[in-house]
Design a protein around this motif. Structure first.
Motif, PDB file in Angstrom:
ATOM      1  N   LEU A 227      41.738  60.049  69.223  1.00 30.88           N
ATOM      2  CA  LEU A 227      41.921  61.217  68.363  1.00 30.88           C
ATOM      3  C   LEU A 227      42.578  60.789  67.065  1.00 30.88           C
ATOM      4  N   LYS A 228      42.081  61.340  65.972  1.00 31.58           N
ATOM      5  CA  LYS A 228      42.681  61.075  64.662  1.00 31.58           C
ATOM      6  C   LYS A 228      42.900  62.417  63.981  1.00 31.58           C
ATOM      7  N   ASN A 229      44.147  62.660  63.608  1.00 28.45           N
ATOM      8  CA  ASN A 229      44.535  63.933  62.980  1.00 28.45           C
ATOM      9  C   ASN A 229      44.054  65.128  63.801  1.00 28.45           C
ATOM     10  N   GLY A 230      44.154  65.005  65.112  1.00 31.58           N
ATOM     11  CA  GLY A 230      43.835  66.103  66.015  1.00 31.58           C
ATOM     12  C   GLY A 230      42.391  66.232  66.442  1.00 31.58           C
ATOM     13  N   SER A 231      41.509  65.427  65.873  1.00 35.21           N
ATOM     14  CA  SER A 231      40.084  65.527  66.206  1.00 35.21           C
ATOM     15  C   SER A 231      39.630  64.304  67.002  1.00 35.21           C
ATOM     16  N   ALA A 232      38.820  64.555  68.022  1.00 35.84           N
ATOM     17  CA  ALA A 232      38.253  63.457  68.800  1.00 35.84           C
ATOM     18  C   ALA A 232      37.263  62.697  67.914  1.00 35.84           C
ATOM     19  N   ILE A 233      37.450  61.392  67.823  1.00 39.13           N
ATOM     20  CA  ILE A 233      36.589  60.584  66.958  1.00 39.13           C
ATOM     21  C   ILE A 233      35.796  59.531  67.731  1.00 39.13           C
ATOM     22  N   ASP A 234      36.197  59.275  68.978  1.00 35.67           N
ATOM     23  CA  ASP A 234      35.492  58.263  69.768  1.00 35.67           C
ATOM     24  C   ASP A 234      35.890  58.410  71.227  1.00 35.67           C
ATOM     25  N   LYS A 235      35.055  57.849  72.090  1.00 36.26           N
ATOM     26  CA  LYS A 235      35.313  57.908  73.529  1.00 36.26           C
ATOM     27  C   LYS A 235      34.713  56.661  74.165  1.00 36.26           C
ATOM     28  N   VAL A 236      35.453  56.066  75.097  1.00 33.16           N
ATOM     29  CA  VAL A 236      34.950  54.935  75.879  1.00 33.16           C
ATOM     30  C   VAL A 236      35.049  55.323  77.342  1.00 33.16           C
ATOM     31  N   ILE A 237      33.909  55.273  78.022  1.00 31.25           N
ATOM     32  CA  ILE A 237      33.876  55.598  79.447  1.00 31.25           C
ATOM     33  C   ILE A 237      33.767  54.293  80.226  1.00 31.25           C
ATOM     34  N   GLY A 238      34.652  54.114  81.196  1.00 29.14           N
ATOM     35  CA  GLY A 238      34.669  52.889  81.991  1.00 29.14           C
ATOM     36  C   GLY A 238      35.730  51.929  81.479  1.00 29.14           C
ATOM     37  N   THR A 239      35.807  50.778  82.125  1.00 31.86           N
ATOM     38  CA  THR A 239      36.808  49.793  81.717  1.00 31.86           C
ATOM     39  C   THR A 239      36.365  49.106  80.427  1.00 31.86           C
ATOM     40  N   ILE A 240      37.336  48.578  79.731  1.00 32.88           N
ATOM     41  CA  ILE A 240      37.102  47.917  78.446  1.00 32.88           C
ATOM     42  C   ILE A 240      38.006  46.691  78.394  1.00 32.88           C
ATOM     43  N   SER A 241      37.534  45.642  77.777  1.00 27.61           N
ATOM     44  CA  SER A 241      38.338  44.424  77.672  1.00 27.61           C
ATOM     45  C   SER A 241      39.387  44.594  76.573  1.00 27.61           C
ATOM     46  N   PRO A 242      40.453  43.805  76.633  1.00 28.86           N
ATOM     47  CA  PRO A 242      41.448  43.874  75.562  1.00 28.86           C
ATOM     48  C   PRO A 242      40.832  43.610  74.185  1.00 28.86           C
ATOM     49  N   LYS A 243      39.931  42.650  74.100  1.00 27.19           N
ATOM     50  CA  LYS A 243      39.302  42.324  72.818  1.00 27.19           C
ATOM     51  C   LYS A 243      38.489  43.513  72.288  1.00 27.19           C
ATOM     52  N   GLN A 244      37.720  44.161  73.161  1.00 24.76           N
ATOM     53  CA  GLN A 244      36.919  45.320  72.747  1.00 24.76           C
ATOM     54  C   GLN A 244      37.821  46.458  72.273  1.00 24.76           C
ATOM     55  N   LEU A 245      38.910  46.688  73.008  1.00 30.58           N
ATOM     56  CA  LEU A 245      39.826  47.763  72.631  1.00 30.58           C
ATOM     57  C   LEU A 245      40.471  47.460  71.275  1.00 30.58           C
ATOM     58  N   GLU A 246      40.893  46.236  71.063  1.00 29.81           N
ATOM     59  CA  GLU A 246      41.512  45.882  69.786  1.00 29.81           C
ATOM     60  C   GLU A 246      40.535  46.038  68.624  1.00 29.81           C
ATOM     61  N   GLN A 247      39.266  45.716  68.839  1.00 30.34           N
ATOM     62  CA  GLN A 247      38.268  45.896  67.786  1.00 30.34           C
ATOM     63  C   GLN A 247      38.162  47.365  67.400  1.00 30.34           C
ATOM     64  N   LYS A 248      38.149  48.247  68.400  1.00 33.59           N
ATOM     65  CA  LYS A 248      38.091  49.688  68.126  1.00 33.59           C
ATOM     66  C   LYS A 248      39.341  50.155  67.394  1.00 33.59           C
ATOM     67  N   LEU A 249      40.513  49.721  67.870  1.00 31.58           N
ATOM     68  CA  LEU A 249      41.766  50.163  67.260  1.00 31.58           C
ATOM     69  C   LEU A 249      41.845  49.751  65.796  1.00 31.58           C
ATOM     70  N   LYS A 250      41.478  48.526  65.507  1.00 28.27           N
ATOM     71  CA  LYS A 250      41.550  48.039  64.124  1.00 28.27           C
ATOM     72  C   LYS A 250      40.630  48.836  63.205  1.00 28.27           C
TER      73      LYS A 250
END
Length: 136
Positions: free
Chosen positions: A109-132
């Motif tokens: 969520l960004k500024n109260g709005s859902a902007i993305d969703k990941v269903i299932g497990t995710i690797s640390p590298k994949q999560l960091e790519q999304k966060l950045k």
């Protein structure tokens, strides 16, 4: 740079990020995931500009490996991104609101709005790519 200078630089970066995002200067970003419920969800969303919510349940074996990852990321991105955990069995309103039908699910969520969703497990590298991507 010495350790204390690095710490001071990080503190200044966090303060500037809060200022840029229009948040109260005194509002602290937690270093561990928040316990999110149906009753506190809106307050948390209103307080922080970027939130990642981990939808999980105690009986979910696939959710278990996500917990330490969320803990690490909450600490690493403190001051920039807030992480929370929402137990779907105890919080049906928010679970239904975002149509969470499979777990684990990470909702961004960004500024109260859902902007993305990941269903299932995710690797640390994949999560960091999304966060950045959301910090730019």
């Amino acid at each position: 740079m010495e350790k204390s200078e690095d710490d001071e630089l990080e503190r200044l970066k966090r303060e500037k990020m809060k200022e840029i995002m229009g948040k109260k200067q005194g509002s602290e970003f937690p270093e561990s995931p928040l316990r999110i419920t149906d009753s506190n969800f809106q307050n948390i969303v209103d307080e922080y500009p970027i939130i990642v919510v981990d939808f999980w349940a105690e009986w979910c074996s696939a959710c278990k490996p996500m917990s330490p990852l969320i803990e690490r990321m909450a600490e690493k991105y403190s001051g920039k991104i807030v992480f929370g955990k929402l137990n779907i069995d105890k919080n049906p309103k928010i679970t239904n609101r975002f149509q969470i039908t499979s777990i684990p699910t990470l909702l961004f969520l960004k500024n109260g709005s859902a902007i993305d969703k990941v269903i299932g497990t995710i690797s640390p590298k994949q999560l960091e790519q999304k966060l950045k991507k959301y910090l730019d």
